[in-house]
Design a protein around this motif. Sequence first.
Motif, PDB file in Angstrom:
ATOM      1  N   PHE A  77      -7.577  -8.628   2.186  1.00 44.82           N
ATOM      2  CA  PHE A  77      -7.121  -9.970   1.793  1.00 44.82           C
ATOM      3  C   PHE A  77      -5.728  -9.818   1.200  1.00 44.82           C
ATOM      4  CE2 PHE A  77     -11.787 -11.488   0.924  1.00 44.82           C
ATOM      5  CZ  PHE A  77     -12.026 -11.493   2.287  1.00 44.82           C
ATOM      6  N   ALA A  78      -4.789  -9.447   2.085  1.00 50.53           N
ATOM      7  CA  ALA A  78      -3.431  -9.097   1.655  1.00 50.53           C
ATOM      8  C   ALA A  78      -2.543  -9.070   2.897  1.00 50.53           C
ATOM      9  CB  ALA A  78      -3.423  -7.721   0.986  1.00 50.53           C
ATOM     10  N   GLU A  79      -1.250  -8.999   2.669  1.00 51.47           N
ATOM     11  CA  GLU A  79      -0.343  -8.924   3.827  1.00 51.47           C
ATOM     12  C   GLU A  79      -0.465  -7.595   4.547  1.00 51.47           C
ATOM     13  OE1 GLU A  79       3.749 -10.884   3.383  1.00 51.47           O
ATOM     14  OE2 GLU A  79       3.042 -10.601   1.300  1.00 51.47           O
ATOM     15  N   PHE A  80      -0.662  -6.537   3.757  1.00 50.64           N
ATOM     16  CA  PHE A  80      -0.744  -5.202   4.356  1.00 50.64           C
ATOM     17  C   PHE A  80      -1.963  -4.445   3.826  1.00 50.64           C
ATOM     18  CE2 PHE A  80       3.766  -6.339   4.341  1.00 50.64           C
ATOM     19  CZ  PHE A  80       4.100  -6.119   5.673  1.00 50.64           C
ATOM     20  N   ALA A  81      -2.453  -3.521   4.646  1.00 52.55           N
ATOM     21  CA  ALA A  81      -3.520  -2.623   4.209  1.00 52.55           C
ATOM     22  C   ALA A  81      -3.332  -1.314   4.954  1.00 52.55           C
ATOM     23  CB  ALA A  81      -4.890  -3.216   4.513  1.00 52.55           C
ATOM     24  N   SER A 120      -2.786   4.720   8.836  1.00 55.33           N
ATOM     25  CA  SER A 120      -1.927   3.770   9.534  1.00 55.33           C
ATOM     26  C   SER A 120      -1.690   2.592   8.599  1.00 55.33           C
ATOM     27  CB  SER A 120      -2.628   3.259  10.808  1.00 55.33           C
ATOM     28  OG  SER A 120      -2.916   4.335  11.675  1.00 55.33           O
ATOM     29  N   LEU A 121      -0.484   2.048   8.674  1.00 50.19           N
ATOM     30  CA  LEU A 121      -0.185   0.841   7.900  1.00 50.19           C
ATOM     31  C   LEU A 121      -0.433  -0.375   8.789  1.00 50.19           C
ATOM     32  CD1 LEU A 121       0.956  -0.348   5.222  1.00 50.19           C
ATOM     33  CD2 LEU A 121       3.213  -0.351   6.337  1.00 50.19           C
ATOM     34  N   LEU A 122      -1.171  -1.324   8.255  1.00 55.19           N
ATOM     35  CA  LEU A 122      -1.585  -2.490   9.031  1.00 55.19           C
ATOM     36  C   LEU A 122      -0.982  -3.758   8.446  1.00 55.19           C
ATOM     37  CD1 LEU A 122      -5.407  -1.623   9.118  1.00 55.19           C
ATOM     38  CD2 LEU A 122      -3.678  -1.054  10.860  1.00 55.19           C
ATOM     39  N   LYS A 123      -0.478  -4.625   9.323  1.00 51.64           N
ATOM     40  CA  LYS A 123      -0.080  -5.968   8.885  1.00 51.64           C
ATOM     41  C   LYS A 123      -1.211  -6.911   9.289  1.00 51.64           C
ATOM     42  CE  LYS A 123       3.819  -9.176   8.821  1.00 51.64           C
ATOM     43  NZ  LYS A 123       2.960 -10.349   8.666  1.00 51.64           N
ATOM     44  N   PRO A 145       0.846  -1.204   0.000  1.00 52.57           N
ATOM     45  CA  PRO A 145       0.000   0.000   0.000  1.00 52.57           C
ATOM     46  C   PRO A 145       0.876   1.246   0.000  1.00 52.57           C
ATOM     47  CG  PRO A 145      -0.695  -1.519   1.724  1.00 52.57           C
ATOM     48  CD  PRO A 145       0.599  -2.041   1.177  1.00 52.57           C
ATOM     49  N   PRO A 146       0.523   2.247  -0.821  1.00 50.85           N
ATOM     50  CA  PRO A 146       1.304   3.484  -0.828  1.00 50.85           C
ATOM     51  C   PRO A 146       1.109   4.220   0.492  1.00 50.85           C
ATOM     52  CG  PRO A 146      -0.703   3.752  -2.114  1.00 50.85           C
ATOM     53  CD  PRO A 146      -0.673   2.321  -1.672  1.00 50.85           C
ATOM     54  N   PRO A 147       2.127   4.927   0.967  1.00 50.47           N
ATOM     55  CA  PRO A 147       1.936   5.717   2.189  1.00 50.47           C
ATOM     56  C   PRO A 147       0.931   6.831   1.911  1.00 50.47           C
ATOM     57  CG  PRO A 147       4.082   6.155   1.200  1.00 50.47           C
ATOM     58  CD  PRO A 147       3.453   5.081   0.382  1.00 50.47           C
ATOM     59  N   ALA A 148       0.100   7.149   2.887  1.00 42.77           N
ATOM     60  CA  ALA A 148      -0.869   8.239   2.721  1.00 42.77           C
ATOM     61  C   ALA A 148      -0.958   8.986   4.033  1.00 42.77           C
ATOM     62  CB  ALA A 148      -2.241   7.699   2.331  1.00 42.77           C
ATOM     63  N   ALA A 149      -0.973  10.307   3.950  1.00 44.85           N
ATOM     64  CA  ALA A 149      -1.010  11.138   5.154  1.00 44.85           C
ATOM     65  C   ALA A 149      -2.216  10.773   6.008  1.00 44.85           C
ATOM     66  CB  ALA A 149      -1.065  12.611   4.759  1.00 44.85           C
ATOM     67  N   PHE A 190     -11.309  -8.015   9.457  1.00 42.36           N
ATOM     68  CA  PHE A 190      -9.899  -8.357   9.703  1.00 42.36           C
ATOM     69  C   PHE A 190      -9.485  -8.092  11.144  1.00 42.36           C
ATOM     70  CE2 PHE A 190      -7.854  -4.265  10.395  1.00 42.36           C
ATOM     71  CZ  PHE A 190      -8.841  -3.388   9.973  1.00 42.36           C
ATOM     72  N   VAL A 191      -8.321  -8.671  11.491  1.00 43.00           N
ATOM     73  CA  VAL A 191      -7.578  -8.267  12.681  1.00 43.00           C
ATOM     74  C   VAL A 191      -6.130  -8.060  12.224  1.00 43.00           C
ATOM     75  CG1 VAL A 191      -7.341 -10.708  13.345  1.00 43.00           C
ATOM     76  CG2 VAL A 191      -6.868  -8.910  15.040  1.00 43.00           C
ATOM     77  N   ALA A 192      -5.485  -7.023  12.743  1.00 41.26           N
ATOM     78  CA  ALA A 192      -4.157  -6.657  12.228  1.00 41.26           C
ATOM     79  C   ALA A 192      -3.292  -6.062  13.334  1.00 41.26           C
ATOM     80  CB  ALA A 192      -4.310  -5.646  11.094  1.00 41.26           C
ATOM     81  N   ASP A 193      -2.000  -5.999  13.045  1.00 41.92           N
ATOM     82  CA  ASP A 193      -1.076  -5.254  13.906  1.00 41.92           C
ATOM     83  C   ASP A 193      -0.727  -3.942  13.212  1.00 41.92           C
ATOM     84  OD1 ASP A 193      -0.649  -7.280  15.991  1.00 41.92           O
ATOM     85  OD2 ASP A 193       0.241  -8.444  14.343  1.00 41.92           O
ATOM     86  N   VAL A 194      -0.655  -2.878  14.002  1.00 38.99           N
ATOM     87  CA  VAL A 194      -0.321  -1.573  13.426  1.00 38.99           C
ATOM     88  C   VAL A 194       1.199  -1.476  13.251  1.00 38.99           C
ATOM     89  CG1 VAL A 194      -0.466   0.927  13.693  1.00 38.99           C
ATOM     90  CG2 VAL A 194      -2.353  -0.531  14.503  1.00 38.99           C
ATOM     91  N   VAL A 195       1.636  -1.298  11.999  1.00 45.77           N
ATOM     92  CA  VAL A 195       3.061  -1.203  11.686  1.00 45.77           C
ATOM     93  C   VAL A 195       3.542   0.230  11.883  1.00 45.77           C
ATOM     94  CG1 VAL A 195       4.797  -1.489   9.866  1.00 45.77           C
ATOM     95  CG2 VAL A 195       2.845  -3.076  10.015  1.00 45.77           C
ATOM     96  N   SER A 196       2.774   1.164  11.332  1.00 46.89           N
ATOM     97  CA  SER A 196       3.130   2.580  11.502  1.00 46.89           C
ATOM     98  C   SER A 196       1.850   3.382  11.524  1.00 46.89           C
ATOM     99  CB  SER A 196       4.026   3.053  10.354  1.00 46.89           C
ATOM    100  OG  SER A 196       3.292   3.016   9.141  1.00 46.89           O
TER     101      SER A 196
END
Lengths: 323, 323
Positions: A111-115, A26-29, A19-23, A57-63
């Motif tokens: 349905f991906a590694e990151f969102a 949050s980036l999710l794994k 996913p491209p960074p966006a202001a 989904f359930v995810a961990d926040v990367v950034s």
Amino acid sequence: MRALVFDKTLSFDPRRPDPPPAAGDSLLKIRQAGICSTDLEITHGYMQFRGILGHEFVADVVSSPNRDLVGQRVVGEINIVCGRCDLCLSGLSSHCRARSVLGIANHDGVFAEFARLPAANLHLLPSTVDDDQAVFVEPLAAAFQVVKQLGNRSAVSEGRRWVTVLGDGRLGFLVAQVLRNAGFPVRVVGKHPEKLSICEKWSIRSRLLADIDPRHDQDIVVDCTGSPAGFELAMQMVRPRGLIVLKSTMYAGKQLNLAPLVVDEISVIGSRCGPFREAIAALSQKQVDVASLISRRMRLEQGVEAMNWAAMPQVLKVILTMD
Amino acid sequence: MRALVFDKTLSFDPRRPDPPPAAGDSLLKIRQAGICSTDLEITHGYMQFRGILGHEFVADVVSSPNRDLVGQRVVGEINIVCGRCDLCLSGLSSHCRARSVLGIANHDGVFAEFARLPAANLHLLPSTVDDDQAVFVEPLAAAFQVVKQLGNRSAVSEGRRWVTVLGDGRLGFLVAQVLRNAGFPVRVVGKHPEKLSICEKWSIRSRLLADIDPRHDQDIVVDCTGSPAGFELAMQMVRPRGLIVLKSTMYAGKQLNLAPLVVDEISVIGSRCGPFREAIAALSQKQVDVASLISRRMRLEQGVEAMNWAAMPQVLKVILTMD
């Protein structure tokens, strides 16, 4: 990254760009995700969506711009809203006129590694809600929306209430449990004996569709069938001046005669997304059983096959794992 | 007696047998009657009705078990009810499970010299309501039903309200006047400039359908169009979480996609018959103008032609006179 992509056809893409960074986002794994009927409908053309599917989904926040979220385990609301239009400003932000919707409209799904999602969409999970339960937060919130909408209805305050949940699918079973917990004398009507038998363990009454004779005697019918035939049956089951809650978005254009709504002065209320907080609390307090709804667990690489599984009538929730 | 009869085809019958005596019924000599869209729909197969058409009327009571009614000028409610079923006993007698309906279901109507109705269905008319006004009591009561149903709706109590009456026909103009009188900031949207121009004299705003761009911004849309296309337009005009009041029973089976109801969480409420007392009082106090809605007056013998007239888009109410 790996992702399950719909672009006219459904395919697993082992090398989808991250996913491209966006202001503000949050980036999710993603840990794991659930397949919903809306995902299936999209592959039949609903919403004309193209991109990565998935919104449960359930995810961990990367950034995240919100530092407190980094490293946390979260779920996320699916409507990405502007916060500035008349609807956002009037408290109806889930109906934002400029919204995109995770995995449904103009925003890649989970349905991906990151969102990615705005930090404001994320909800921290307590340790009392495990990853399997967490995948049900979004649809369970949608089930709570029914209770929320019924809360203000005169149909509810008229003493005796007969409530039918029509449809023995993923959503119907969540709605039935939430209504029972809220004190509604609910029964589930469906087509599949093997699925309906789950209701016994919840002490919820159930009836086979083939065994009932619609008699215009239900105060409230919650239509979770996702078919025009289901809505027509709901109009035959509900009493004059009764209420139909229309829960599923997958109504294709079909012949429908709405005259019964007028003749019987029936109310219909459409119902979509709901309150995450209440869903998380109910799962944390074990008030709703979702473990029984998990039919199968498959890896993201098996996504195409998993979607086929989820479309089978006897199957309830299929969970996609990302690792 | 003379009567206008529908039995697969519509015809004037100069020698129809008089209504049979029935215990509890009053015999009515019809003064005049109004042609309603439901009458037109019946000739297209609605309700599979066979018999004498017509349910909007003013009459003199010839005989009655209630002696006080004899010789009086009356209007009458159209639902003939059992008084014993669960719906009658719960106050919903207009939805009686065993009901017949004047000129609509299992009970001959009023396009005839004589008709019969239970004494309990009859309402005395004050001298301040003339025969032309009296013919509008039934449809005006149906218009009051909209206000009655809106009364309990949260959609109404949310401050700013934009209300559109969709359809510039007989019923739409009654609904618009009643809503205006009840304080709703109403506008009428229709297809016919010559009909919409009537709104000016009532100080009710109106817009040509061709001039509007549906923007999901109306709090309430009252659909008086009687067409699936009208309902689809209503779904585009109403705001998220807004309300559509569905007023006309003439929905043939047509392709209809109900997904917008769910996505926008729209409420729909079907609306049929209403309170006669309020309609009579409003006419007596000249709060509603019905004289402007009379397009033509024809004799019962001209009934077939009169029905053709009433079906024309530029025509509003056609009155049938019996003498």
